[in-house]
Design an enzyme around this catalytic site. Structure first.
Site, PDB file in Angstrom:
ATOM      1  N   GLU A 186       1.574  -1.363  -0.446  1.00  0.00           N
ATOM      2  CA  GLU A 186      -0.066   0.025   0.401  1.00  0.00           C
ATOM      3  C   GLU A 186       0.961   1.300   0.413  1.00  0.00           C
ATOM      4  OE1 GLU A 186      -2.809  -0.421   3.434  1.00  0.00           O
ATOM      5  OE2 GLU A 186      -3.097  -2.529   3.487  1.00  0.00           O
ATOM      6  N   GLU A 213      -9.600   5.329   2.745  1.00  0.00           N
ATOM      7  CA  GLU A 213     -10.310   4.414   4.128  1.00  0.00           C
ATOM      8  C   GLU A 213      -9.851   5.660   5.052  1.00  0.00           C
ATOM      9  OE1 GLU A 213      -8.568   1.068   6.093  1.00  0.00           O
ATOM     10  OE2 GLU A 213      -7.643   1.119   4.740  1.00  0.00           O
TER      11      GLU A 213
END
Length: 333
Positions: A137, A248
């Site tokens: 990520e 997120e």
């Protein structure tokens, strides 16, 4: 070390006119450059201080995420409850992927509780959403618990067992091998975009070197930052089975209501350019090490009345989406 090969067909950034209204500027150098640079042959690593450790819930959890990958296939209602993570993402699956590239609009979202965060990133995923998920990520995040402030910061993350015992943010454990002396993981990105004002973007490319098998990361046009060795992973040692891009947040439900932590710019996608945050020029790397437009892009959000996502396509931006939202409101309790 340097990667043996770069992906072919890199989106030609010189073609896009930075002065045009639909194009964000690149942020200036990292803030720490105001105090100097690293000499050749060294890499910058953000110092871990005692206060950083004291803010962590435990030494073992320091620098670690709780399990947080969006699974578009199942919305688990329990995840929406206390401490749940919420997402507004676009994704592709159903093929073998060897990397991804994207340009991300940079903001400084407001965080309600210090133990919450807001991030915008891409996920390179392998395996199932069980105990053995592999994930690489990278993106930007605001995380008061991790950094002790509300600055927007460049970050990376990796795990090979669904965030349980392996992996961490940035350089907080061994894993990612940094080779670049100019860009520091976890360092502040400056300036950030302003509502109806100047827009700033970062571009991130992650790809698997066909020769060595390591996963490399490039920041902008000029900075190859380093790599995740292939041996860290099981599924990703071969290829990724899913790529996700998006936002997120942690919703810790302070006082039993939805958090007001913002995602992206804190505004919904329909507000559009210079008001809502976006990901643009979304591409995937295929098995021939070529960058391609993703086929069959899906979108996913758990609670669209809190944070939403809307995708589109045009000549300038290629495949793109707007995403984000304010969190708590009259429609999001």
């Amino acid at each position: 070390m340097r990667p043996n090969y770069h992906p072919e067909g890199l989106y030609d950034e010189s073609k896009t006119n930075v002065a045009s209204t639909s194009s964000g500027e690149k942020p200036k150098v990292q803030l720490w450059h105001q105090n100097g640079r690293c000499p050749e042959g060294t890499v910058p690593i953000r110092r871990t201080k005692k206060d950083d450790l004291l803010r962590a819930s435990s030494m073992r959890r320091y620098g670690r995420k709780r399990h947080t990958t969006a699974n578009p296939m199942s919305v688990n209602p329990t995840m929406l409850n206390e401490g749940g993570h919420q997402h507004a993402i676009a994704y592709v699956q159903g093929d073998k992927y060897y990397g991804a590239k994207v340009t991300i609009n940079v903001w400084e979202p407001k965080i309600e509780q210090p133990n919450e965060f807001s991030l915008s990133q891409l996920w390179i995923l392998g395996g199932s959403f069980g105990e053995d998920l592999n994930s690489i990520e990278a993106g930007w995040q605001v995380s008061p618990d991790l950094y002790g402030d509300n600055n927007t910061r460049l970050f990376t993350y990796w795990t090979s067992d669904a965030y349980q015992a392996t992996g961490c943010y940035n350089m907080l454990c061994s894993g990612f091998v940094q080779i670049n002396s100019e860009i520091a993981m976890g360092a502040s990105i400056f300036p950030t975009s302003s509502y109806s004002g100047s827009q700033y973007d970062i571009s991130i490319l992650i790809w698997k070197d066909p020769k060595e098998g390591n996963w490399w990361m490039q920041f902008g046009k000029d900075y190859v930052l380093g790599y995740w060795p292939s041996f860290l992973f099981s599924y990703l040692a071969d290829s990724a089975s899913m790529i996700e891009w998006g936002g997120e947040v942690v919703n810790s439900q302070p006082d039993g209501v939805h958090t007001s932590t913002q995602m992206g710019s804190g505004h919904f996608p329909e507000e559009g350019f210079s008001k809502a945050s976006y990901f643009k020029n979304i591409q995937v790397v295929d098995s021939t090490n070529n960058l391609k437009v993703p086929k069959g892009l899906g979108t996913f959000t758990e609670q669209s009345n809190c944070y939403d996502v809307q995708n589109g396509n045009n000549g300038d931006w290629g495949t793109y989406f707007y995403y984000g939202g304010p969190g708590r409101s009259s429609n999001c309790q």
